[in-house]
Design an enzyme around this catalytic site. Structure first.
Site, PDB file in Angstrom:
ATOM      1  N   GLU A  48     101.549  -4.597 -55.157  1.00  0.00           N
ATOM      2  CA  GLU A  48     102.572  -4.410 -56.201  1.00  0.00           C
ATOM      3  C   GLU A  48     102.201  -5.235 -57.424  1.00  0.00           C
ATOM      4  O   GLU A  48     101.426  -6.195 -57.319  1.00  0.00           O
ATOM      5  CB  GLU A  48     103.931  -4.890 -55.682  1.00  0.00           C
ATOM      6  CG  GLU A  48     104.371  -4.124 -54.460  1.00  0.00           C
ATOM      7  CD  GLU A  48     105.840  -4.367 -54.117  1.00  0.00           C
ATOM      8  OE1 GLU A  48     106.478  -5.215 -54.783  1.00  0.00           O
ATOM      9  OE2 GLU A  48     106.321  -3.691 -53.197  1.00  0.00           O
TER      10      GLU A  48
ATOM     11  N   PHE B  16      97.519  -0.173 -58.303  1.00  0.00           N
ATOM     12  CA  PHE B  16      96.107  -0.148 -57.858  1.00  0.00           C
ATOM     13  C   PHE B  16      95.935   0.679 -56.585  1.00  0.00           C
ATOM     14  O   PHE B  16      95.108   0.337 -55.732  1.00  0.00           O
ATOM     15  CB  PHE B  16      95.580  -1.569 -57.594  1.00  0.00           C
ATOM     16  CG  PHE B  16      95.694  -2.530 -58.735  1.00  0.00           C
ATOM     17  CD1 PHE B  16      95.592  -2.107 -60.041  1.00  0.00           C
ATOM     18  CD2 PHE B  16      95.893  -3.887 -58.491  1.00  0.00           C
ATOM     19  CE1 PHE B  16      95.688  -3.011 -61.105  1.00  0.00           C
ATOM     20  CE2 PHE B  16      95.987  -4.800 -59.537  1.00  0.00           C
ATOM     21  CZ  PHE B  16      95.898  -4.359 -60.851  1.00  0.00           C
TER      22      PHE B  16
ATOM     23  N   GLU C 221      89.853  -2.661 -42.172  1.00  0.00           N
ATOM     24  CA  GLU C 221      89.607  -2.431 -43.599  1.00  0.00           C
ATOM     25  C   GLU C 221      88.530  -3.392 -44.129  1.00  0.00           C
ATOM     26  O   GLU C 221      87.652  -3.013 -44.903  1.00  0.00           O
ATOM     27  CB  GLU C 221      90.907  -2.613 -44.388  1.00  0.00           C
ATOM     28  CG  GLU C 221      90.728  -2.360 -45.859  1.00  0.00           C
ATOM     29  CD  GLU C 221      92.006  -2.550 -46.688  1.00  0.00           C
ATOM     30  OE1 GLU C 221      91.897  -2.649 -47.902  1.00  0.00           O
ATOM     31  OE2 GLU C 221      93.111  -2.596 -46.098  1.00  0.00           O
TER      32      GLU C 221
ATOM     33  N   GLY D  87      91.328  -5.167 -51.154  1.00  0.00           N
ATOM     34  CA  GLY D  87      91.512  -5.393 -49.712  1.00  0.00           C
ATOM     35  C   GLY D  87      91.486  -6.854 -49.320  1.00  0.00           C
ATOM     36  O   GLY D  87      91.124  -7.190 -48.193  1.00  0.00           O
TER      37      GLY D  87
HETATM   38  C1  LIG Z   1      90.178  -0.139 -57.645  1.00  0.00           C
HETATM   39  C2  LIG Z   1      91.203  -0.760 -56.757  1.00  0.00           C
HETATM   40  C3  LIG Z   1      91.653  -0.050 -55.649  1.00  0.00           C
HETATM   41  C4  LIG Z   1      92.647  -0.603 -54.821  1.00  0.00           C
HETATM   42  N1  LIG Z   1      93.178   0.150 -53.795  1.00  0.00           N
HETATM   43  C5  LIG Z   1      94.304  -0.308 -53.151  1.00  0.00           C
HETATM   44  C6  LIG Z   1      95.013   0.547 -52.216  1.00  0.00           C
HETATM   45  O1  LIG Z   1      94.593   1.677 -51.924  1.00  0.00           O
HETATM   46  N2  LIG Z   1      96.163   0.063 -51.659  1.00  0.00           N
HETATM   47  C7  LIG Z   1      96.659  -1.178 -51.947  1.00  0.00           C
HETATM   48  O2  LIG Z   1      97.698  -1.534 -51.417  1.00  0.00           O
HETATM   49  N3  LIG Z   1      96.001  -2.002 -52.815  1.00  0.00           N
HETATM   50  C8  LIG Z   1      94.850  -1.596 -53.420  1.00  0.00           C
HETATM   51  N4  LIG Z   1      94.187  -2.418 -54.322  1.00  0.00           N
HETATM   52  C9  LIG Z   1      94.761  -3.742 -54.611  1.00  0.00           C
HETATM   53  C10 LIG Z   1      93.925  -4.912 -54.137  1.00  0.00           C
HETATM   54  O3  LIG Z   1      93.966  -5.042 -52.747  1.00  0.00           O
HETATM   55  C11 LIG Z   1      94.451  -6.148 -54.908  1.00  0.00           C
HETATM   56  O4  LIG Z   1      94.019  -6.000 -56.246  1.00  0.00           O
HETATM   57  C12 LIG Z   1      93.984  -7.450 -54.334  1.00  0.00           C
HETATM   58  O5  LIG Z   1      94.551  -7.648 -53.061  1.00  0.00           O
HETATM   59  C13 LIG Z   1      94.317  -8.652 -55.243  1.00  0.00           C
HETATM   60  O6  LIG Z   1      95.650  -8.628 -55.660  1.00  0.00           O
HETATM   61  P1  LIG Z   1      95.976  -8.792 -57.240  1.00  0.00           P
HETATM   62  O7  LIG Z   1      95.133  -7.806 -57.950  1.00  0.00           O
HETATM   63  O8  LIG Z   1      97.429  -8.720 -57.405  1.00  0.00           O
HETATM   64  O9  LIG Z   1      95.436 -10.226 -57.615  1.00  0.00           O
HETATM   65  P2  LIG Z   1      96.281 -11.603 -57.587  1.00  0.00           P
HETATM   66  O10 LIG Z   1      96.919 -11.746 -56.266  1.00  0.00           O
HETATM   67  O11 LIG Z   1      97.134 -11.668 -58.808  1.00  0.00           O
HETATM   68  O12 LIG Z   1      95.112 -12.678 -57.727  1.00  0.00           O
HETATM   69  C14 LIG Z   1      94.569 -13.104 -58.980  1.00  0.00           C
HETATM   70  C15 LIG Z   1      93.532 -14.179 -58.703  1.00  0.00           C
HETATM   71  O13 LIG Z   1      94.186 -15.310 -58.078  1.00  0.00           O
HETATM   72  C16 LIG Z   1      93.531 -15.601 -56.864  1.00  0.00           C
HETATM   73  N5  LIG Z   1      94.505 -16.109 -55.889  1.00  0.00           N
HETATM   74  C17 LIG Z   1      95.714 -15.578 -55.557  1.00  0.00           C
HETATM   75  N6  LIG Z   1      96.294 -16.301 -54.589  1.00  0.00           N
HETATM   76  C18 LIG Z   1      95.452 -17.330 -54.302  1.00  0.00           C
HETATM   77  C19 LIG Z   1      95.481 -18.443 -53.385  1.00  0.00           C
HETATM   78  N7  LIG Z   1      96.492 -18.609 -52.537  1.00  0.00           N
HETATM   79  N8  LIG Z   1      94.430 -19.301 -53.396  1.00  0.00           N
HETATM   80  C20 LIG Z   1      93.378 -19.107 -54.233  1.00  0.00           C
HETATM   81  N9  LIG Z   1      93.294 -18.088 -55.113  1.00  0.00           N
HETATM   82  C21 LIG Z   1      94.318 -17.201 -55.140  1.00  0.00           C
HETATM   83  C22 LIG Z   1      92.918 -14.287 -56.404  1.00  0.00           C
HETATM   84  O14 LIG Z   1      91.856 -14.492 -55.492  1.00  0.00           O
HETATM   85  C23 LIG Z   1      92.448 -13.716 -57.732  1.00  0.00           C
HETATM   86  O15 LIG Z   1      91.217 -14.284 -58.083  1.00  0.00           O
HETATM   87  C24 LIG Z   1      93.150  -1.914 -55.100  1.00  0.00           C
HETATM   88  C25 LIG Z   1      92.645  -2.629 -56.184  1.00  0.00           C
HETATM   89  C26 LIG Z   1      91.708  -2.065 -57.013  1.00  0.00           C
HETATM   90  C27 LIG Z   1      91.247  -2.853 -58.208  1.00  0.00           C
END
Ligand SMILES: Cc1cc2nc3c(=O)[nH]c(=O)nc-3n(C[C@H](O)[C@H](O)[C@H](O)COP(=O)(O)OP(=O)(O)OC[C@H]3O[C@@H](n4cnc5c(N)ncnc54)[C@H](O)[C@@H]3O)c2cc1C
Length: 388
Positions: free
Chosen positions: A129, A158, A243, A364
């Site tokens: 989300e 995403f 996954e 993932g």
């Molecule tokens: C092309 C694409 C396809 C995707 N397909 C799917 C799908 O089919 N279904 C689905 O549900 N999701 C999907 N995703 C989502 C994907 O799994 C998420 O983007 C990913 O889990 C990271 O979440 P976020 O983007 O919100 O990053 P955020 O959680 O906002 O993280 C931002 C940064 O902060 C870091 N961070 C966050 N928390 C911590 C912590 N506790 N300690 C250290 N660092 C931290 C992260 O590592 C990252 O570097 C997809 C994403 C993309 C880009």
């Protein structure tokens, strides 16, 4: 050629899959990369060939084969150099369909799993989300029970196959006050009133349709709950093992593809009167890349073997994704360098490979989150258990 993991039957399957991909998919890849829209006919062809049913029960049209058939499918999909196309296929077959198969009851499986295997219905898995990515438990989408229905409100982002799929597997909070113990998993048809989706533009995976989805008072029958109410988080975590291993396998396969291509290129490209594969600097660099790729590949096979035998390999699959995706990024970066200026050109495969590969350490579960999981399991002796 048979090996510890692959029998002659596996290799025959690999060859027929390669032939199929070259004949039916490769001629369309450039178009799909450009439009970001994979045409419907290919889904049906995959279904007709049985590729979506490799790992699924025969009762629903699957073939119930061992996991190494899936490994072959994943590897060969990487080697046609469109991680976007590949993602569309495996997100349907192993993200959405895994939940349908594991948590869906017989009616749900008949309605969604059977047509998913035949290629008539495409699914997507909606967990992430706008305000809850890495922090899955922070999701805000809610599912409120009203009589025989649930009413869903919230948004996802995403989501692979998020715009063109026919059904959605959605995680939502049934008991928000319980945090990660209040999440449940639902299935719903795309045309349910209140669901809308917007396509996102992105760096790589360009053939894949990545969507942002809004749920506005989406009312679904209570029978669309999959598994038990409030068990969604353990279900999600449990399937993350598969996954993450999938993403590790994809990574070693695309690195291997890059190395195969670079090897051929380096044997043909001349500089200073000899082929560039005779320069020691490049030979050593190639050898390092090859060694790193092989380490990941053999590790991934060993973990696939354990998963196939029923082991709960959550730590190992996490390590697989963490290490293999980093390795693939580094190997592909170096392979692009082997091609010099040609590596930077769209006519050559490295440009797309480089940008597609970059998603590996993000999607993932980011590498940072994976390190957190490994640290908790090793340093704090935390023991993740399968959902019961
Ligand atoms: C092309 C694409 C396809 C995707 N397909 C799917 C799908 O089919 N279904 C689905 O549900 N999701 C999907 N995703 C989502 C994907 O799994 C998420 O983007 C990913 O889990 C990271 O979440 P976020 O983007 O919100 O990053 P955020 O959680 O906002 O993280 C931002 C940064 O902060 C870091 N961070 C966050 N928390 C911590 C912590 N506790 N300690 C250290 N660092 C931290 C992260 O590592 C990252 O570097 C997809 C994403 C993309 C880009």
């Amino acid at each position: 050629m048979s090996s510890r993991y692959f029998t002659e039957e596996h290799e025959l399957f690999r060859q027929s899959l390669k032939d199929f991909l070259q004949k039916e998919v490769v001629p369309h890849i450039e178009k799909w990369e450009e439009t970001g829209h994979i045409e419907r006919f290919i889904w049906k062809k995959f279904g007709d060939m049985g590729f979506f049913g490799l790992a699924y029960p025969e009762a629903y049209g699957g073939m119930n084969l061992d996991l190494f058939y899936t490994v072959i499918l994943l590897e060969e999909l990487q080697k046609i150099n469109s991680a976007g196309f590949s993602a569309a296929i495996w997100a349907h077959a192993y993200l959405a369909m895994t939940h349908v198969n594991k948590e869906g009851n017989h009616d749900i499986k008949e309605k969604y799993l059977t047509p998913s295997i035949s290629g008539d219905k495409i699914g997507c898995l909606c967990i992430t989300e706008p305000f809850g990515g890495s922090d899955v438990a922070g999701m805000r989408t809610t599912a409120v029970k009203q009589g025989d229905s649930y009413v869903i409100n919230g948004s996802k982002t995403f989501i692979t196959n998020g715009v063109y799929s026919d059904y959605l597997v959605v995680a939502a909070k049934t008991n928000p006050e319980l945090g990660n113990k209040g999440i449940s998993i639902f299935i719903m048809d795309r045309d349910t009133p209140g669901i809308s989706a917007t396509k996102l533009d992105k760096l790589g995976w360009r053939a894949s349709d990545t969507g942002e989805i809004a749920f506005d008072n989406v009312t679904i029958p209570a029978s669309n709950l999959m598994g038990e109410e409030n068990k969604g988080f353990p279900y999600i975590m449990q399937h993350f093992a598969l996954e993450r291993l999938i993403m590790g396998i994809n990574a070693h396969a695309r690195a291997e593809y890059a190395l195969d291509y670079a090897k051929q290129y380096m044997s043909e490209r001349q500089a200073f009167g000899k082929s560039i594969d005779k320069f020691q600097a490049l030979r050593h660099s190639f050898a390092d890349c090859y060694a790193d790729m092989m380490m990941c590949k053999e590790f991934n096979y060993a973990i696939a073997d354990r998963l196939d035998k029923g082991d709960y390999v959550v730590k190992e699959a996490t390590i697989s994704k963490l290490r293999s995706t980093k390795m693939a990024d580094e190997v592909i970066y170096q392979c692009l360098q082997f091609l010099g200026g040609y590596g930077y050109m769209e006519e050559y495969p490295m440009a797309r490979l480089l940008r597609d590969s970059r998603l590996g350490p993000i999607g993932g579960g980011t590498s940072e989150i994976l390190r957190e999981i490994i640290a908790k399991m090793v340093l704090d002796n935390k023991d993740y258990k399968p959902a019961t």
